[in-house]
Motif scaffolding. Sequence first.
Motif, PDB file in Angstrom:
ATOM      1  N   LEU A 160      -3.932  -2.601  -2.306  1.00 17.04           N
ATOM      2  CA  LEU A 160      -2.492  -2.666  -2.033  1.00 17.04           C
ATOM      3  C   LEU A 160      -2.084  -1.443  -1.242  1.00 17.04           C
ATOM      4  O   LEU A 160      -2.679  -0.377  -1.371  1.00 17.04           O
ATOM      5  N   GLN A 161      -1.078  -1.639  -0.403  1.00 15.65           N
ATOM      6  CA  GLN A 161      -0.471  -0.488   0.280  1.00 15.65           C
ATOM      7  C   GLN A 161       0.985  -0.398  -0.158  1.00 15.65           C
ATOM      8  O   GLN A 161       1.303   0.319  -1.094  1.00 15.65           O
ATOM      9  N   CYS A 162       1.870  -1.173   0.486  1.00 13.93           N
ATOM     10  CA  CYS A 162       3.267  -1.076   0.047  1.00 13.93           C
ATOM     11  C   CYS A 162       3.474  -1.750  -1.302  1.00 13.93           C
ATOM     12  O   CYS A 162       4.436  -1.460  -2.006  1.00 13.93           O
ATOM     13  N   GLY A 163       2.597  -2.670  -1.653  1.00 11.55           N
ATOM     14  CA  GLY A 163       2.673  -3.300  -2.965  1.00 11.55           C
ATOM     15  C   GLY A 163       3.704  -4.405  -3.071  1.00 11.55           C
ATOM     16  O   GLY A 163       3.926  -4.932  -4.152  1.00 11.55           O
ATOM     17  N   PHE A 164       4.290  -4.796  -1.961  1.00 15.65           N
ATOM     18  CA  PHE A 164       5.338  -5.812  -2.049  1.00 15.65           C
ATOM     19  C   PHE A 164       4.741  -7.202  -2.266  1.00 15.65           C
ATOM     20  O   PHE A 164       5.275  -8.004  -3.023  1.00 15.65           O
ATOM     21  N   CYS A 165       3.619  -7.472  -1.607  1.00 12.90           N
ATOM     22  CA  CYS A 165       2.958  -8.773  -1.770  1.00 12.90           C
ATOM     23  C   CYS A 165       2.151  -8.842  -3.049  1.00 12.90           C
ATOM     24  O   CYS A 165       1.735  -9.913  -3.474  1.00 12.90           O
ATOM     25  N   THR A 166       1.865  -7.667  -3.625  1.00 12.22           N
ATOM     26  CA  THR A 166       0.850  -7.551  -4.676  1.00 12.22           C
ATOM     27  C   THR A 166       1.119  -8.414  -5.910  1.00 12.22           C
ATOM     28  O   THR A 166       0.187  -9.081  -6.400  1.00 12.22           O
ATOM     29  N   ILE A 199       0.732 -13.907   2.027  1.00 11.93           N
ATOM     30  CA  ILE A 199       0.695 -13.063   3.224  1.00 11.93           C
ATOM     31  C   ILE A 199       0.823 -11.597   2.829  1.00 11.93           C
ATOM     32  O   ILE A 199       1.688 -11.231   2.032  1.00 11.93           O
ATOM     33  N   CYS A 200      -0.057 -10.794   3.400  1.00 15.84           N
ATOM     34  CA  CYS A 200       0.040  -9.341   3.247  1.00 15.84           C
ATOM     35  C   CYS A 200       0.095  -8.749   4.649  1.00 15.84           C
ATOM     36  O   CYS A 200      -0.789  -9.021   5.460  1.00 15.84           O
ATOM     37  N   ARG A 201       1.105  -7.975   4.948  1.00 17.86           N
ATOM     38  CA  ARG A 201       1.216  -7.393   6.275  1.00 17.86           C
ATOM     39  C   ARG A 201       0.485  -6.057   6.365  1.00 17.86           C
ATOM     40  O   ARG A 201       0.233  -5.563   7.450  1.00 17.86           O
ATOM     41  N   CYS A 202       0.179  -5.467   5.210  1.00 20.00           N
ATOM     42  CA  CYS A 202      -0.340  -4.092   5.232  1.00 20.00           C
ATOM     43  C   CYS A 202      -1.857  -3.984   5.269  1.00 20.00           C
ATOM     44  O   CYS A 202      -2.389  -3.143   5.976  1.00 20.00           O
ATOM     45  N   THR A 203      -2.545  -4.750   4.454  1.00 24.85           N
ATOM     46  CA  THR A 203      -3.933  -4.379   4.115  1.00 24.85           C
ATOM     47  C   THR A 203      -4.999  -5.014   4.982  1.00 24.85           C
ATOM     48  O   THR A 203      -6.147  -4.570   4.948  1.00 24.85           O
TER      49      THR A 203
HETATM   50  S1  FES Z   1       0.514  -4.354   0.542  1.00 24.41           S
HETATM   51 FE1  FES Z   1       2.246  -4.415   1.845  1.00 24.41          FE
HETATM   52  S2  FES Z   1       2.435  -6.530   2.198  1.00 24.41           S
HETATM   53 FE2  FES Z   1       0.636  -6.418   1.061  1.00 24.41          FE
END
Ligand code: FES
Lengths: 781, 163
Positions: free
Chosen positions: B103-109, B139-143
Motif C-alpha cells: 500500500l502507498q496512500c492506502g485509499f484502495c487498500t 483499482i490502485c493508482r499508487c502501487t
Molecule cells: S495505495 Fe493509493 S490507490 Fe492503492
Amino acid sequence: MKSRHTFGERVSRIEDDALLTGRGRFVDDIALPGMTEAAFLRSPYAHAAIRRIDVTAALALPGVIAVLTLDDLRPYLTTDKLAVGMPSPSYRLEVDRPILASTEVTYVGEPIAVVIATSRYIAEDALNLIALDADPLEVVADCREALKPGAPRAHRALPHNLVAEFDITYGQVDAAFAAAKTVLREKFWQHRGAGQSMEGRGILARFDESERLLTLWNSTQTPNVGQRLLADLLGLEETEVRVIAPDIGGGFGPKLVFYCEEVVIAAAAMIVKAPVKWIEDRREHFMSTTQERDQYWDVEIAVDDDARVLGIRGSLLHDHGAYTARGVNIPYNSALTVPLAYNVPNYRMDVKLALTNKVPVTPIRGAGQPQGCFVMERLLDRVAQKLNLDRAEVRRRNLVRADQMPCTKEIKLRGGTFVVLDSGDYPASQQAALDAGGWSGFAERQKAARAQGRHIGIGVANYVEGTGRGPFEPVRVRVSASGKILVASSATAMGQGTKTMLAQVVAEQFGGEIDNVVVTTGDTSAMSSGFGGFNSRQAVMAGSSAHSAAMTVRAKAIQAASHLLEAAPEDLEIVGSRIQVVGSDRFISLGDVSRALAGIAGYRLPGDMEPGLEATAQVIVHDMAFSSGSAVAEVEVDVETGEVRVKNLVLSHDCGRMINPTLVDGQVIGGVAHGLGNALFEWMGYDSNAQPITTNFGEYLLITATEMPAIKILHSESPSPLNALGVKGVGESGVIPIAAVIVSAVENALEGLNVRLAHCPISPMDVLKAIADVRKAPSES
Amino acid sequence: MTGASRRAIKLQVNGKPHAAEVDVRLTLADCLRQEFKLTGTHLGCEHGVCGACTVLLDGQSVRACLMLAVQADGRAVATVEGLAGADGKLNILQQAFKDHHGLQCGFCTPGILMTLTECFADKPDLTEQDIRVALSGNICRCTGYQGIVDAAMDALRKMRSLL
Ligand code: FES
Ligand code: FES
C-alpha cells in the motif's frame, strides 16, 4: 542495546498500521458537530454566456441552508479571481479563474454556484432546482484549431487564444541543419489524461468566530501555499488560517493546484456559520480537476553518418485549457527534456500554448517530461531505422557520458539557472537494462516467435528527471519532555511514505529508534512556511532539512548531556532514547536532557547553553538533482485484435543514495504503471463541442492487476553532490520513459510491416489502423 | 423526507449488531461510514468500478457504493475494521501488506483486503495469475499492484502453512 541505522534501510512504514486497519483519517472520514455538506452547480456547457442564475426553487427545498453564487461570496472576498500562475515573461494573455463563474463559463465542469444542505443527497437534489439561463457560445475544442485565423475564442473578451509562447534555443541550429546530410522529420501527438488519485479532492472548512480561526481540512499537496492564498483571498491574517492535509489518497499532481472550491467552501463556512464539507465525486474529478492532455509536435533531427546528433529543431503546440491554473511549466519541461539525456549541440523548440474550452492543464506525475522523452526517443529510433543501426547503439553514441559529469547544459531552468546534470553514468545504466532485458539475443527470439506467427518486439528508452525543486522545505526536530523525537515539516504526504522517509533521516541521528520518532506533515499549525509535495522534491528538500535539523539537535543533546553527566562529548553516544557514556552504565534519557534545556525559572541552564532542545532547518538548494535511468520493454502484439501485452519490463534507475529502497521500488513501479496507462490506456476524450466523453472508469481506463507485468528494477546509486544526503527524487521517474519504450517495442514487434507509430496512447484500434494503413499504402520501392 | 422514505434496519457489522433508521436511498457505504462511523470503507468512484468500497455481505464481496443500506437489512457485513485481532494485531494478510509494501496512500487498500479475504476463504490454492484476476476489479493508482500481489502470495503461503 546498540545504535542502529535507519538511513538506507528497508524499514517498514510508520503509516501502514492505521491504513491497514481502517483507521486512516482522510478528509471525508472527519465529521464535525453541526456539519453541513456542499454540492457544486457546474457548467454543462463548454462555452456559454450566463444571463441569470435563479436559485429560488433550490433554496425552498427542505434541508437546503444556502445556495451561493459569486454575488453572495463577494462581501467575504478581497478579489473574485484566483491569480496563481507562476511568473513567466511568456504570457500573452492573462486568464485567471473566477472564484465562481458569473458572466461566462468556459469549460464543462466550471463551478457556478454551491448548495449547502444538511446532506450531500439533498444538496444534489437542490442542484437540479437551480435554473441556469445561458446562451451557448462558439467552442474551441482542439488546440490545433485554436490558433488558426478566424478561430472561435475560448473567452469572449480575449482577442485570440495564444495564451503564451516562448522558445528554448541554443547553438547554431539552422547552420547545423544546413550542413547535415541526414535530416529526419516527424510529427507527434501525445496525450496524458488525468491524475485520478483514488481519493478525489475534498475539503472540510470550519470558521470559529470566537477564536477567529478558519480551519480547512483539505486533500491537497500544498497546504502551506493554500494557507497563504486563503488568507489573501479572505482578508485574514495567516495566523487566522490553518490548513491541514490529513491522510491523502494520492496526489499525482492535480492536488498541488489551488482550486476555487477551496476558497468557496471556506467562505461558505463563514456565511452559514457551520462547518461545510465538500467531497469531490469521480465525475467531478473527470470534469473539474486539472489534467494534462494534448501536445502536438513537429520536429526535425539532423545527424551525421555516425548517427551523432547535430541538432534538433521544431515546434510544440500545447493545450493549456481554459485558464492559467499553474503556468507554462509543462511545455517548458517538455521542451527542456528533449535534449537532456543526450549530447545535442544545437537546439531550438518553438512552443505555443493555446487556450481551449476544457478544464485547465497543470502537471500530472512527470509534468511534461514524459512527452519530451517520447519525442527524443522516437527520433532516435527513426535515426536507427534510417541508418540501419541498432537502436541502443544510436543511443549509446549520443548519451551524456559519465566523464562529462557534472554536465552543464545550455538550457536554463525556470528560475534562471543553467541545467547541470549532477551525476550518473547514463550509458552504463542503458547497458544494464539491455543486459537484464535480453536485448542482445532478442533478434533470434523474435525470428523464432515470428515463425510461430507471434509478433514480439523490444524497445529501449533513456530518461533523466529533474527532481528536488527548490528553494527549500523547512523541518523542525524537537525532543519532547517524554523523550520522543518530534519532527514537523511542511512536506506533505500523499502516500509516498514521506513520514517514514523523514523518520528514517532523523532516527539515523538518534540511535536508530524509528518508533521513537513522531512525524507531523501537512499541517500549517505545525510548520508555518514551505511549499509541499510536487516535482519529486521532498526527499531532497525536506530530507536535507531533516538531516540538518537532526544533526543540530543531536549535537546540542550531546553537549547538554556532557554537562549533565560530566563526561566528554566524544565519550557519549545516543542509543535508543538515552544518551550514555560509552562503555559504562551512566546515562541520561533524552527526555531529561530536554527538560534540563527547558530551564527552571531563576536557575542557569546546563553549561549556560541556549534553551530548548529543538532546531529548524531550511536547507536552500537551487540546482535540481537529476535522477536518471533506462527502460527496456518487451511486448507481444496481436495483429488480429491490435492488443498489446507487455511481457517484460526492466527499469534501471539511479536516484542517488536511497533512503529506503523498498519505498523507492514502490515509487518506481507505481510510476511505471502510470506510464503504461499513458502508453496504452488513458485517454481523456472530448467531442467536437468540448463535451467530455470519458467521465467514468468504464470509459477512461486505468491499468489493473491483469495488464500489469512484473517489473524488474535495477538500482544504482550516484550520490548527488548537491545535498548532504546525496539523494535525488524518484516520485516521477518511473513514468517518464514508459510511453516511449512501449511504443518503440510495439513498432519493433511489427517490424517488416513498416508500421510507424508517432503518438500515445496507442489503443488496439490504433494498432489495427496503423497496420491497415501501411497495407493500403503503395509500397515505396 | 416523508415517513415512507425512511426505514429502520438491523444488521450485523463485523459480528456486532447495528441498527439505524435510514433514508431508503442511503447507500450501504454511506450508512457504514456516516451512521456507524466505520470510515475504513472508502468511496473511490461511486459507480461500481474501482472496488475501494468492497465489503463482504454474508461472506460475499459487494460494492457498498452500489447497494442500498436497506438491502443489507438482516444480513451480516464484514468491513476492514473487522480484520485485525481484538488486540489490534494485524492479521496475516494485513501484515503481509505491511511487509511487502502493498500500500502507498492506502485509499484502495480496504477494498483490496476485503476482495482478497473473500477469495482466500474458499480457494487456498490460488496462483499468482488467479490473484491478479481476482484483483482486476480493484483499482490502485499508487502501487502498480506488484507489492499487492507479492503480499497476497506471501499471505497465502503463510495461511497454507497453518492448515
Ligand atoms: S495505495 Fe493509493 S490507490 Fe492503492
Ligand atoms: S466506490 Fe464503489 S466501486 Fe468505486
